[in-house]
Write a protein that holds these residues in place. Structure first.
Motif, short mmCIF file in Angstrom:
data_model
loop_
_atom_site.label_atom_id
_atom_site.label_comp_id
_atom_site.label_asym_id
_atom_site.label_seq_id
_atom_site.Cartn_x
_atom_site.Cartn_y
_atom_site.Cartn_z
N CYS A 75 -5.05 1.33 -9.98
CA CYS A 75 -4.33 0.12 -10.40
C CYS A 75 -3.39 -0.36 -9.30
CB CYS A 75 -3.54 0.36 -11.68
SG CYS A 75 -4.57 0.46 -13.16
N LEU A 76 -2.66 0.56 -8.72
CA LEU A 76 -1.72 0.17 -7.66
C LEU A 76 -2.44 -0.39 -6.44
CD1 LEU A 76 0.83 3.10 -7.92
CD2 LEU A 76 1.14 0.74 -8.67
N HIS A 77 -3.51 0.26 -6.03
CA HIS A 77 -4.26 -0.22 -4.87
C HIS A 77 -4.96 -1.54 -5.18
CE1 HIS A 77 -3.57 3.02 -2.09
NE2 HIS A 77 -3.89 3.91 -3.01
N GLY A 78 -5.49 -1.68 -6.39
CA GLY A 78 -6.14 -2.93 -6.78
C GLY A 78 -5.16 -4.09 -6.81
N LEU A 79 -3.97 -3.83 -7.33
CA LEU A 79 -2.93 -4.87 -7.36
C LEU A 79 -2.52 -5.26 -5.94
CD1 LEU A 79 -0.94 -6.63 -8.92
CD2 LEU A 79 0.60 -4.66 -9.00
N ARG A 80 -2.33 -4.28 -5.11
CA ARG A 80 -1.94 -4.55 -3.72
C ARG A 80 -3.03 -5.36 -3.00
NH1 ARG A 80 -2.07 -0.34 0.99
NH2 ARG A 80 -1.38 -1.66 2.67
N ALA A 106 -8.84 -5.04 -9.22
CA ALA A 106 -8.59 -6.28 -8.48
C ALA A 106 -9.42 -7.43 -9.06
CB ALA A 106 -8.92 -6.09 -7.00
N GLY A 107 -10.64 -7.13 -9.50
CA GLY A 107 -11.48 -8.16 -10.09
C GLY A 107 -10.91 -8.69 -11.39
#
Length: 117
Positions: A75-80, A106-107
Motif C-alpha cells: 500500500c505504501l509503495h503503491g501510494l508513493r 496504485a491502479g
C-alpha cells in the motif's frame, strides 16, 4: 461512573509531556525487546521492565503476520508510485511479489479522468 473506570477510558496514566522524552523504564523495556545489555541487578524496577520487554519479544506480541506487513508495504509503495506517477519504478527496487501488489494498489488509486464532450 467510577473515577477509575473513567480514568481507564481516558488513559490518564499515559498522558505526559512528549518533550520529556522516553523514561528509563521505557528504555529498559525496549532493551528487553531487543535483547540489549541487562540492567543492573540491584535495580528491581529495571529488571522487571526488562523482563516485560523480553516477554513481548518472545511471545510474538511485537511481530505482525507477514501478510499484514506485506499488504502494508505494498500500500505504501503503491501510494508513493501513484503520487509520483512512476508506476514502472516499482519493478526496479521491489521484490516481484511486492511490486505486483503495489501495482494493484496504485491502479485502485488512479483518479478517473472526467469524460470530455
Amino acid at each position: 461512573m467510577a473515577v477509575d473506570t473513567l480514568a481507564s477510558y481516558l488513559q490518564t496514566r499515559q498522558q505526559r509531556s512528549r518533550a520529556a522524552g522516553p523514561r528509563d523504564a521505557d528504555r529498559h523495556e525496549v532493551a528487553g525487546m531487543l535483547g540489549t545489555p541487562l540492567p543492573p541487578e540491584d535495580d528491581q524496577d529495571a529488571q522487571m521492565r526488562f523482563s516485560m520487554g523480553q516477554g513481548y519479544a518472545e511471545g510474538g506480541l511485537m511481530s505482525e503476520p507477514d501478510e499484514q506487513r506485506l499488504f502494508t508495504e505494498a500500500c505504501l509503495h503503491g501510494l508513493r508510485a501513484r503520487l509520483c506517477d512512476d508506476i514502472d519504478a516499482l519493478d526496479a527496487y521491489l521484490p516481484p511479489h511486492v511490486a505486483a501488489l503495489a501495482r494493484k494498489v496504485a491502479g485502485v488509486l488512479e483518479v478517473p479522468q472526467p469524460a470530455t464532450a
